[in-house]
Scaffold this active site. Structure first.
Site, PDB file in Angstrom:
ATOM      1  N   LYS A 120       0.632  12.604  -6.521  1.00 36.99           N
ATOM      2  CA  LYS A 120      -0.047  11.368  -6.377  1.00 36.99           C
ATOM      3  C   LYS A 120      -1.665  11.371  -6.970  1.00 36.99           C
ATOM      4  O   LYS A 120      -2.193  10.817  -7.849  1.00 36.99           O
ATOM      5  CB  LYS A 120      -0.035  10.553  -5.227  1.00 36.99           C
ATOM      6  CG  LYS A 120      -0.729   9.159  -5.250  1.00 36.99           C
ATOM      7  CD  LYS A 120      -0.586   8.432  -3.935  1.00 36.99           C
ATOM      8  CE  LYS A 120      -1.414   9.030  -2.684  1.00 36.99           C
ATOM      9  NZ  LYS A 120      -1.524   8.130  -1.556  1.00 36.99           N
ATOM     10  N   ASP A 138       0.976   4.609  -4.774  1.00 35.80           N
ATOM     11  CA  ASP A 138       0.659   4.650  -3.578  1.00 35.80           C
ATOM     12  C   ASP A 138       1.323   3.839  -2.817  1.00 35.80           C
ATOM     13  O   ASP A 138       2.342   3.268  -3.465  1.00 35.80           O
ATOM     14  CB  ASP A 138      -0.932   4.414  -3.531  1.00 35.80           C
ATOM     15  CG  ASP A 138      -1.428   3.286  -3.940  1.00 35.80           C
ATOM     16  OD1 ASP A 138      -0.356   2.452  -4.506  1.00 35.80           O
ATOM     17  OD2 ASP A 138      -2.473   2.888  -3.582  1.00 35.80           O
TER      18      ASP A 138
END
Length: 211
Positions: A120, A138
């Site tokens: 991420k 997220d």
């Protein structure tokens, strides 16, 4: 969600905010990387409060190493997990100097080798700093992908793969930010604000309340 609806979904988000930006404050790719590492399990607002004074003094890996872990902890002690994050930031700064001449690499594998950097974080840096068409999933994007029917998946990686497949190329560079901002301010976790949502008619959420 059918392709025509996906196209319209992003057309509307794009029309409302043509050039979305990260809400994390940074001055260059290195400070962006540090900010994203610090933002794990923390709010952008909280990170910005800590990094404002920090980045006024430190904006290169060498300056961070010179600052040292103890003094870094003093800057970021209001952020959750600050002890671990301080260790990671100092070590990743050392590795940037040792392996990459003090520069942030434009390479996913190299980024993910750095302490505190996962997929991420690498996606955010590649997208924001270098304009790559990556999507960092997220909690907001994971929720929206599943809730709306845009990109259902049981894991963040599954949602990411689906988004990269269904998001039209025209919108892929900014899709990450549009979805995060939409999830943060409109399609919120506990109570989505469906009456003000610009894409409510395209959404597959069964419990939405339009009026």
């Amino acid at each position: 969600m059918k392709p025509a609806a996906v196209q319209e979904f992003f057309r509307r988000l794009s029309a409302a905010n043509p050039e979305p930006r990260s809400e994390l404050e940074y001055v260059n790719p290195y400070t962006l990387l540090v900010a994203v590492v610090l933002s794990a399990q923390a709010t952008d607002i909280g990170v910005n409060k800590a990094t404002g004074p920090l980045f006024a003094q430190v904006d290169t890996p060498q300056a961070m190493v010179d600052l040292g872990e103890e003094r870094l902890r003093g800057f970021i002690k209001t952020i959750g997990l600050f002890n671990t994050k301080a260790k990671n930031v100092i070590r990743l700064s050392e590795l940037l100097i040792e392996r990459h001449g003090g520069e942030v690499p434009r390479d996913r594998a190299a980024l993910e080798e750095l302490p505190g950097v996962g997929r991420k974080t690498a996606n955010v840096v590649l997208n924001v700093a270098f304009g790559e068409e990556t999507i960092a999933v997220d909690t907001h994007i994971f929720r929206i992908g599943n809730r709306t029917g845009l990109a259902p998946g049981k894991t963040p990686d599954a949602v990411e793969a689906k988004l990269l497949k269904v998001v039209p190329k025209l919108y892929r560079r900014h899709a990450h930010h549009w979805l995060i901002l939409h999830g943060r301010y409109v399609c919120k976790a506990r109570k989505p604000d469906c009456p003000v949502c610009s894409v409510a008619d395209l959404c597959g959420f069964k419990d939405k309340i339009i009026a």
